[in-house]
Design an enzyme around this catalytic site. Structure first.
Site, PDB file in Angstrom:
ATOM      1  N   ARG A  29      -1.042  31.600  -3.633  1.00 14.83           N
ATOM      2  CA  ARG A  29      -1.595  32.592  -4.577  1.00 14.83           C
ATOM      3  C   ARG A  29      -3.045  32.946  -4.241  1.00 14.83           C
ATOM      4  NH1 ARG A  29       1.673  31.547 -10.246  1.00 14.83           N
ATOM      5  NH2 ARG A  29       3.676  32.067  -9.297  1.00 14.83           N
ATOM      6  N   ARG A  76       7.620  13.574   9.790  1.00 15.57           N
ATOM      7  CA  ARG A  76       6.633  12.987  10.710  1.00 15.57           C
ATOM      8  C   ARG A  76       7.116  13.397  12.099  1.00 15.57           C
ATOM      9  NH1 ARG A  76       3.981   9.445   7.096  1.00 15.57           N
ATOM     10  NH2 ARG A  76       5.352   8.414   5.621  1.00 15.57           N
ATOM     11  N   GLY A 108      -2.518  11.166   9.328  1.00 15.74           N
ATOM     12  CA  GLY A 108      -1.720  11.586  10.487  1.00 15.74           C
ATOM     13  C   GLY A 108      -1.686  13.103  10.595  1.00 15.74           C
ATOM     14  N   THR A 130      -1.579  12.536  -0.264  1.00 11.89           N
ATOM     15  CA  THR A 130      -0.939  11.242   0.001  1.00 11.89           C
ATOM     16  C   THR A 130      -1.108  10.363  -1.218  1.00 11.89           C
ATOM     17  OG1 THR A 130      -1.116   9.144   1.203  1.00 11.89           O
ATOM     18  CG2 THR A 130      -3.051  10.559   1.281  1.00 11.89           C
ATOM     19  N   ILE A 131      -0.075   9.600  -1.537  1.00 16.18           N
ATOM     20  CA  ILE A 131      -0.201   8.713  -2.710  1.00 16.18           C
ATOM     21  C   ILE A 131      -1.167   7.569  -2.440  1.00 16.18           C
ATOM     22  CG2 ILE A 131       2.131   9.247  -3.556  1.00 16.18           C
ATOM     23  CD1 ILE A 131       2.924   6.363  -2.593  1.00 16.18           C
ATOM     24  N   ASP A 134      -6.198   6.912   0.600  1.00 19.05           N
ATOM     25  CA  ASP A 134      -6.883   6.149   1.652  1.00 19.05           C
ATOM     26  C   ASP A 134      -7.808   7.002   2.512  1.00 19.05           C
ATOM     27  OD1 ASP A 134      -4.823   7.579   2.764  1.00 19.05           O
ATOM     28  OD2 ASP A 134      -4.071   5.972   4.026  1.00 19.05           O
ATOM     29  N   GLY A 190      -2.401  -5.051 -16.481  1.00 16.47           N
ATOM     30  CA  GLY A 190      -2.759  -6.404 -16.930  1.00 16.47           C
ATOM     31  C   GLY A 190      -2.244  -7.506 -16.032  1.00 16.47           C
ATOM     32  N   LYS A 218      -0.413 -19.067 -20.831  1.00 16.95           N
ATOM     33  CA  LYS A 218       0.209 -17.826 -20.379  1.00 16.95           C
ATOM     34  C   LYS A 218       1.678 -18.153 -20.126  1.00 16.95           C
ATOM     35  CE  LYS A 218      -2.621 -14.526 -18.057  1.00 16.95           C
ATOM     36  NZ  LYS A 218      -3.189 -13.949 -16.891  1.00 16.95           N
ATOM     37  N   GLU A 227       1.600  -3.427  -0.281  1.00 19.55           N
ATOM     38  CA  GLU A 227       2.499  -3.618   0.866  1.00 19.55           C
ATOM     39  C   GLU A 227       1.758  -4.005   2.147  1.00 19.55           C
ATOM     40  OE1 GLU A 227       4.649  -0.065   1.921  1.00 19.55           O
ATOM     41  OE2 GLU A 227       2.844   1.155   2.030  1.00 19.55           O
TER      42      GLU A 227
HETATM   43  O1  F6P Z   1       1.675   7.228   3.233  1.00 18.13           O
HETATM   44  C1  F6P Z   1       2.496   7.281   2.126  1.00 18.13           C
HETATM   45  C2  F6P Z   1       3.510   6.180   2.143  1.00 18.13           C
HETATM   46  O2  F6P Z   1       4.322   6.319   1.005  1.00 18.13           O
HETATM   47  C3  F6P Z   1       2.952   4.769   2.259  1.00 18.13           C
HETATM   48  O3  F6P Z   1       2.481   4.285   1.021  1.00 18.13           O
HETATM   49  C4  F6P Z   1       4.134   4.029   2.823  1.00 18.13           C
HETATM   50  O4  F6P Z   1       3.726   2.908   3.566  1.00 18.13           O
HETATM   51  C5  F6P Z   1       4.772   5.039   3.736  1.00 18.13           C
HETATM   52  O5  F6P Z   1       4.347   6.310   3.289  1.00 18.13           O
HETATM   53  C6  F6P Z   1       6.270   5.022   3.761  1.00 18.13           C
HETATM   54  O6  F6P Z   1       6.687   5.946   4.693  1.00 18.13           O
HETATM   55  P1  F6P Z   1       8.200   6.435   4.889  1.00 18.13           P
HETATM   56  O7  F6P Z   1       8.477   7.465   3.867  1.00 18.13           O
HETATM   57  O8  F6P Z   1       8.219   6.993   6.259  1.00 18.13           O
HETATM   58  O9  F6P Z   1       9.053   5.244   4.674  1.00 18.13           O
END
Ligand code: F6P
Length: 327
Positions: A29, A76, A108, A130-131, A134, A190, A218, A227
């Protein structure tokens, strides 16, 4: 003086993130608003190489601001890492008269875009989607807020069952090498402990922390595991803890790709809308080979070297607060 831009191409690349559609809508837009034509490129750099490109108009991006995923799809692409692949991409853009490119994605994506710019000098700009949150050069990346809210929602649900059975849960979250999602969902949910790549918490330290909680009555605990953490994945950590302290009834939940889906939060929609407009305006102002960002409410355009020099550091305050509150 920069050359006039007539046709902009837009693509999404790498892992999808909620809010990418809102960013596509904003790029389309804003381009039309500034009297340019705009083209959508399907499947990221893969579609660019294969000429999977369509003309878009303002209506093509109607009813997508609230949708997760990306209508342009994502991929990718290894071929774009080669000079020959990037040459094909350039030829396809050239043949259609597309003279500027907006790529929405993570590090990337920006790396590919930078290589493409260096060879072909076409105006390009990256929007951080990106989630993982970073990327330096922006306070937030598109999708991070939604993903973190999704994690918090899941953590709340797991807490109900953990509490009912006096269990110890290890919840693995995404983030690649970054602990952003982990630290903030851990504070908001928490958690008793948060294992992030930025910090080295040994299994002994973790067990000591859990035992301390147990001694102060607790009955259940939640441990968030990023991860990319240094002590292994959630399954390995749960096994190691169980070996040292078999009295814990341990369970593991790996949230996985559900963190990437869902309707974007208001925050991600607004962030994506702003960044999409700023990307187009940046190109028109002659910016190229940069990533648009918003820092302290100010629009910034950072070059590749600035962005790639380090990852987005987690504020030490977040780590400190999480420790004070998890006793
Ligand atoms: O970069 C985003 C992400 O979701 C990372 O948190 C995760 O390590 C990766 O992509 C997973 O990638 P794929 O979808 O190729 O499994």
């Amino acid at each position: 003086m920069s050359k006039k831009i007539n046709r902009i191409g837009v693509l999404t690349s790498g892992g999808d993130a909620p809010g990418m559609n809102a960013a596509i809508r904003a790029v389309v837009r804003a381009s039309i608003y500034y009297e340019m034509e705009v083209f959508g490129i399907y499947r990221g750099y893969e579609g660019l190489i294969e000429d999977d490109i369509v003309a878009l108009d303002a209506r093509s991006v109607g009813n997508i601001i609230q949708r997760g995923g990306t209508i342009l799809k994502s991929a990718r692409c290894d071929e774009f890492k080669t000079t020959a692949g990037r040459q094909k991409a350039f030829d396809n853009l050239n043949a259609r008269g597309i003279d500027a490119l907006v790529a929405i994605g993570g590090d990337g994506t920006f790396t590919g875009l930078h290589a493409f710019y260096q060879e072909h000098e076409m105006p390009v700009i990256c929007i951080p989607g990106t989630i993982d949150n970073d990327l330096p050069g922006t306070d937030y990346t598109i999708g991070y807020d939604t993903a973190t809210n999704t994690v918090v929602d899941a953590v709340d649900k797991i807490r109900d069952t953990a509490l009912s059975h006096n269990r110890l849960f290890f919840i693995e979250v995404m983030g690649r090498d970054s602990g952003y999602i982990a630290i903030n969902s851990g504070i908001a949910g928490g958690a008793t402990a948060i294992m992030i790549p930025e910090e080295n918490m040994t299994i002994d330290e973790l067990v000591a922390r859990l035992d301390k909680g147990g001694k102060s009555k607790k009955s259940s605990s939640l441990v968030i595991v990023a991860e990319g953490g240094r002590s292994g994945n959630a399954i390995q950590i749960a096994e190691a803890v169980h070996k040292k302290s078999p009295y814990y009834d341990t369970k593991v939940t790996i949230l996985g790709h559900l963190q990437r889906g869902g309707s974007p939060t208001y925050f991600d929609r607004v962030l994506a809308s702003k960044m999409g407009v700023y990307a187009v305006e940046g190109l028109l102002a002659g910016k190229t080979d940069v990533m648009v960002g918003i820092q302290h409410k100010t629009t910034v355009y950072n070059d590749f070297e600035t962005i790639m020099v380090k990852s987005n550091e987690i504020e030490s305050e977040a780590i400190r607060i999480s420790k004070i509150l998890s006793i």
